[in-house]
Design a protein around this motif. Structure first.
Motif, short mmCIF file in Angstrom:
data_model
loop_
_atom_site.label_atom_id
_atom_site.label_comp_id
_atom_site.label_asym_id
_atom_site.label_seq_id
_atom_site.Cartn_x
_atom_site.Cartn_y
_atom_site.Cartn_z
N PHE A 161 42.06 97.12 -45.21
CA PHE A 161 43.85 96.40 -45.78
C PHE A 161 44.47 98.14 -45.63
O PHE A 161 45.33 97.50 -45.54
CB PHE A 161 42.89 96.43 -47.96
CG PHE A 161 44.32 96.19 -48.63
CD1 PHE A 161 44.74 94.78 -47.83
CD2 PHE A 161 44.56 96.48 -49.42
CE1 PHE A 161 46.06 94.14 -48.53
CE2 PHE A 161 45.66 96.22 -49.74
CZ PHE A 161 45.98 95.34 -49.36
N PRO A 212 28.16 83.37 -50.18
CA PRO A 212 28.90 83.18 -49.19
C PRO A 212 28.33 84.14 -47.66
O PRO A 212 28.01 85.38 -48.29
CB PRO A 212 30.05 82.69 -49.42
CG PRO A 212 30.19 84.42 -50.41
CD PRO A 212 28.77 84.64 -51.34
N ARG A 237 37.24 81.48 -52.02
CA ARG A 237 36.68 81.93 -50.49
C ARG A 237 37.43 81.35 -49.72
O ARG A 237 37.67 80.06 -48.68
CB ARG A 237 35.04 80.93 -50.24
CG ARG A 237 34.20 81.84 -51.35
CD ARG A 237 32.87 80.69 -51.27
NE ARG A 237 31.52 80.75 -52.13
CZ ARG A 237 30.82 79.73 -52.96
NH1 ARG A 237 31.23 78.95 -51.72
NH2 ARG A 237 30.18 80.32 -53.22
N ASN A 281 39.70 81.01 -46.25
CA ASN A 281 39.61 81.42 -44.21
C ASN A 281 41.25 82.23 -44.14
O ASN A 281 42.29 80.80 -44.93
CB ASN A 281 39.48 80.18 -44.30
CG ASN A 281 37.29 79.38 -43.82
OD1 ASN A 281 37.12 80.46 -44.15
ND2 ASN A 281 37.00 78.31 -43.96
N TYR A 282 40.92 82.64 -43.85
CA TYR A 282 42.05 83.34 -43.12
C TYR A 282 42.28 83.79 -41.79
O TYR A 282 41.78 84.25 -41.88
CB TYR A 282 42.70 84.29 -44.04
CG TYR A 282 43.77 85.30 -44.03
CD1 TYR A 282 45.09 85.08 -45.08
CD2 TYR A 282 43.62 86.56 -43.57
CE1 TYR A 282 45.79 85.58 -44.85
CE2 TYR A 282 45.16 87.16 -43.28
CZ TYR A 282 46.80 87.21 -43.67
OH TYR A 282 47.22 87.38 -43.87
N GLN A 283 43.97 84.15 -41.37
CA GLN A 283 43.69 83.85 -39.88
C GLN A 283 45.42 84.18 -40.57
O GLN A 283 46.10 83.83 -40.24
CB GLN A 283 43.87 83.57 -38.46
CG GLN A 283 44.20 82.93 -37.76
CD GLN A 283 43.45 81.79 -36.59
OE1 GLN A 283 43.60 80.81 -37.43
NE2 GLN A 283 43.41 82.19 -35.68
N GLN A 284 45.50 85.70 -39.48
CA GLN A 284 46.78 86.52 -39.45
C GLN A 284 47.10 87.08 -37.97
O GLN A 284 45.97 87.15 -37.56
CB GLN A 284 46.70 87.80 -40.28
CG GLN A 284 46.53 88.73 -40.23
CD GLN A 284 47.26 90.23 -40.83
OE1 GLN A 284 47.46 89.68 -42.20
NE2 GLN A 284 47.69 90.74 -40.94
N HIS A 289 24.12 83.23 -55.78
CA HIS A 289 23.58 82.12 -54.08
C HIS A 289 25.42 82.77 -53.86
O HIS A 289 26.94 82.39 -54.39
CB HIS A 289 23.67 80.40 -55.10
CG HIS A 289 23.06 80.59 -55.34
ND1 HIS A 289 22.85 79.50 -56.24
CD2 HIS A 289 21.77 81.10 -55.74
CE1 HIS A 289 21.13 79.08 -56.80
NE2 HIS A 289 21.10 80.14 -56.15
N GLN A 303 40.74 87.67 -38.53
CA GLN A 303 40.52 86.36 -39.23
C GLN A 303 39.67 86.32 -39.86
O GLN A 303 38.46 86.99 -39.61
CB GLN A 303 40.37 85.18 -38.15
CG GLN A 303 39.68 84.10 -38.02
CD GLN A 303 39.74 83.14 -36.41
OE1 GLN A 303 39.48 83.79 -36.24
NE2 GLN A 303 39.58 82.40 -36.40
N GLN A 304 39.55 86.16 -40.76
CA GLN A 304 38.31 85.64 -42.27
C GLN A 304 37.72 84.40 -42.28
O GLN A 304 38.78 83.30 -42.62
CB GLN A 304 38.22 86.53 -42.87
CG GLN A 304 39.05 85.93 -44.16
CD GLN A 304 38.92 86.95 -45.41
OE1 GLN A 304 38.85 87.33 -45.49
NE2 GLN A 304 38.71 85.98 -46.68
N GLU A 305 36.07 83.79 -42.29
CA GLU A 305 36.24 82.47 -42.15
C GLU A 305 34.80 81.95 -42.67
O GLU A 305 33.72 82.89 -42.65
CB GLU A 305 36.06 81.95 -40.42
CG GLU A 305 35.75 80.61 -40.25
CD GLU A 305 35.06 79.55 -39.37
OE1 GLU A 305 34.12 78.95 -38.95
OE2 GLU A 305 35.33 80.94 -38.16
N TYR A 306 34.54 81.62 -44.23
CA TYR A 306 33.22 81.64 -44.95
C TYR A 306 33.14 80.24 -43.85
O TYR A 306 33.71 79.28 -43.67
CB TYR A 306 33.70 81.32 -46.08
CG TYR A 306 34.28 82.16 -46.98
CD1 TYR A 306 33.33 83.31 -47.53
CD2 TYR A 306 35.49 82.60 -47.16
CE1 TYR A 306 33.16 84.52 -48.07
CE2 TYR A 306 35.73 83.80 -47.94
CZ TYR A 306 34.81 84.75 -48.47
OH TYR A 306 34.67 86.19 -49.03
N LEU A 320 25.50 78.73 -48.11
CA LEU A 320 25.14 79.88 -48.87
C LEU A 320 23.37 80.01 -48.52
O LEU A 320 22.45 79.65 -48.01
CB LEU A 320 25.37 79.51 -49.98
CG LEU A 320 26.33 78.19 -51.02
CD1 LEU A 320 26.64 77.74 -51.98
CD2 LEU A 320 27.82 80.29 -50.72
#
Lengths: 482, 482
Positions: free
Chosen positions: B189, B301, A196, A198-201, B299, B200-203, B207
């Protein structure tokens, strides 16, 4: 890592260095690189971009040194040119060209200008010589299962004479995979299906275009060889780094809008733009050449990447631009990438449980990675604008004197800690912030003294010479109270 | 779009709706879906996740309505259950179970609980009936060239009896491609190889696990059917949405650490955990069933995604979770996705130049997408904790009275503007912030009056009854002045 199979994806400077580290620990190493061998100049599609010059500084050198191979470090050094400071090119009020040298370090430490391709080639040559390392070029990572520890590569090399219309795909198993495949990392893409992340560009509003400034007719460097040259122009800039063949690799950085305007402008306008903002450049880089290079060389974006974690389980880690691409303005991209290799293997050496070692690595390194990415963004402002500010110069001057003459204070500029030490980036920031607070407090004390001193003197004078001393005193008290 | 070929990637609710919009504008539409047809229950790998219940509200309904097909809207409505408010389940100080109903809207507007699979199936049935739409299931997007307008799909369906070990790949050309292929979008993609996408992706540290609460033995709903039920427990919560078969689809949300602890705890502990924090649940959801479901159901995210732009040139746009995945706590994920379809086609209808229309769409929609993603994150706190706070209830009460009794003020709660209007998300935020400023100012005035009133009264009393009126007055003046 004795006897373990380590797959490295990407044979750039960071991937090659990681392969050297793994090989020296007894691993069986396979390196897979998307592109052709950059040492084959004719076949390389990278003839142009291979000319990128980078500033190699302490962190990169320390990572090379930590291979234990002094000869490798020496070979790299022989291909570098010392840059003792920045040379700031401006035009004075009277229109005369001025050059101002700003030394990087009060202790004489310096940056080294190095051709990315040459450094990469030196590392690949050392890898070639190792019996437990195999390098595969033109192999493209197309998939990976980081639970089963298997990866797939498309073989793009058709020199085997196969006539198949479908590219051949091979499966490769591994114990541990290191992804050093750049900002658009395929390893990261597949890692993100397992961890999992967390990513930022972020693309910043800046493009860049490379130019080559040739040697003079007499075969010498056109400008001082031992500087990183900057032509600051507030919202854009031109820079030049020396090469061993006595040319300079130059880069124009500027907002997208500026590039769009220049791309559609007549040729003469490009030249007058250079003449106006980058004084002296066109006397070394002939206008026709300048125009041709601006048209032929790509105008490329800059990306800033942060992510966390950098690993999954005990099977994969990403390094360098793949984990931590940054803008080039602190000269730290490659240095940070190479330092990541050193930090990674120090964690692996310290903890036999690889999953735990990788967790420790992510814990420590992501923090530092985020800090240096932010510093690199901030330094764009410094390079194109602050370097000409008197306040900037004053602070640099004060901090350098404190460093030099009161070494017991442990004072140092942020720049010298980043470029000439191996202190963690996140620690550097803490020291810089503390120093900034102290300097600001000192400045306030000085300012307060400067203001209250004369005011008090005036009052004392009035009191001493007044015929109505009581009345003045009363007024004063009321003044102060109200 | 007359005669143009539109390819839609993803046949979920958002993709299906986009295909309906394109088809009704005369386009030749092809829909490619990675999974099997969810209407084939036996073959679907999604038997479990198809049971997700969602809250359909005004934005989603308006997007359905804007197809112009009233029958479609009616068919969807027949498969929904009205939820007029939240039912907050807590335990009183004496240990008694308490239920408190908080209505969603002072004007009686409500949310509709709908099974994602059922809604999706209705849309697919309408698509099937159109002569200019073809749907291909088990087709996986593997690549796309958004300059040449060509995409490649791997055909995963082997029902044609082919015995090839290699999956078949087909090339598909298009005029315009719409990517509605979810949070892990393959379209996005590939788009990111063409457009400079800030991403930006953020977990979040949460859960979720789904449970089904069956009907009672007499075949009725176990708890009130017309509410969204919440068991708030500060840092975690349990919720339940009604289904048309009189069961409830329930979800446990909580921090990763909590899940890790529960996963390794003995069965009895899980049940006592539920009894302690979610009063009444185990009397409807038998302990054995509860334990089995917690162990069998995944379970999962939660991810928050923001990106910009959402398009490239005139050839591709991403919609729904692909562009704007959000956490589920405002019940807006699907509603926002369907609203994006409506907004997209309004831009396309208004501007013949598709590249310009898509640029207009990105300009408007990314702003709203970022706002609703942030709102959804913030609502997690509201649902699991604020709903029990007296201050929260007071504010909701005041705002609702203002809305109901002084409609000319145009006052409304943020919740009602988000759920029951079509105002742009970014506009909703502006109104909410303005209302918050006014309410805070009013509160301060009330508080000031509450404090200064009695103080003034005491002074007046002292003044009137004091024998040393002048002295008191003098003291007062000094007091006020100092």
């Amino acid at each position: 890592m004795d006897g373990k199979k380590v797959v490295v994806v990407g044979a750039g400077p960071v991937g090659s260095l990681a392969a050297l580290y793994a090989a020296s620990r007894g691993a069986t190493v396979e390196v897979y690189e998307l592109r052709d061998d950059l040492r084959n100049l004719e076949t390389s599609p990278l003839n142009f971009t291979k000319s990128i010059n980078l500033a190699l500084s302490e962190r990169g050198i320390n990572a090379l040194r930590s291979t234990g191979n002094d000869e490798l470090v020496e070979t790299v050094f022989q291909n570098t040119i010392p840059m003792h400071g920045r040379m700031i090119h401006t035009r004075s009020a009277t229109g005369a060209l001025t050059e101002q040298s700003q030394l990087y370090d009060v202790h004489g430490r310096y940056q080294r200008s190095v051709d990315r391709g040459v450094l990469n080639g030196v590392l690949l040559n050392y890898l070639d010589a190792l019996p437990n390392v195999k390098i595969f070029f033109q192999h493209k990572l197309t998939g990976a299962d980081f639970r089963k520890k298997e990866a797939w590569f498309e073989v793009m090399d058709r020199t085997d004479g196969s006539s198949s219309t479908r590219p051949k795909e091979i499966a490769v198993t591994f114990d541990f995979l290191i992804g050093a495949d750049g900002a658009h990392s395929s390893t990261r893409f597949h890692l993100m299906k397992f961890a999992r992340v967390n990513y930022q560009q972020e693309y910043i509003d800046c493009l860049w275009c490379e130019f080559t400034m040739p040697p003079t007719r007499s075969g010498d460097f056109a400008i001082s060889p031992n500087h990183l040259h900057i032509w600051p122009a507030a919202s854009f800039m031109f820079i030049a780094l020396p090469s061993t063949d006595k040319s300079f690799v130059c880069t124009l950085f500027g907002p997208v809008d500026m590039f769009v305007k220049l791309e559609s402008a007549p040729d003469a306008e490009l030249v007058s733009f250079f003449d106006k903002h980058f004084p002296g450049v066109t006397s070394q880089l002939a206008p026709n050449d300048l125009i041709a290079q601006f048209k032929q060389h790509p105008h490329l974006p800059l990306i800033n990447i942060k992510c966390s974690p950098h690993h999954f389980g005990d099977s994969v880690v990403i390094l360098g631009d793949a984990a931590n691409a940054m803008v080039p303005f602190y000269g730290q991209g490659m240095n940070a990438g190479m330092e990541s290799v050193r930090v990674l293997f120090s964690k692996l050496d310290a903890t036999p449980d690889r999953a735990q070692a990788l967790a420790n690595y992510t814990e420590e390194r992501t923090k530092d990675a985020h800090v240096v990415a932010d510093l690199a963004l901030g330094n764009y402002t410094e390079m194109r604008s602050s370097v000409t500010s008197p306040l900037y110069k004053l602070r640099k001057y004060i901090e350098e004197r404190l460093d030099k003459y009161v070494p017991s204070l442990g004072w140092a500029t942020q720049y010298s800690r980043i470029s000439f030490s191996n202190m963690r980036y996140s620690e550097v920031i803490k020291y810089s912030q503390r120093q900034k607070r102290i300097l600001t407090a000192l400045l306030l004390v000085v300012a307060a003294a400067a203001i209250t001193g004369p005011v008090a003197a005036i009052w004392l004078y009035v009191l001493r010479h007044s015929r109505h001393r009581r009345r003045v005193l009363y007024l004063w008290v009321r003044e102060v109270k109200w």
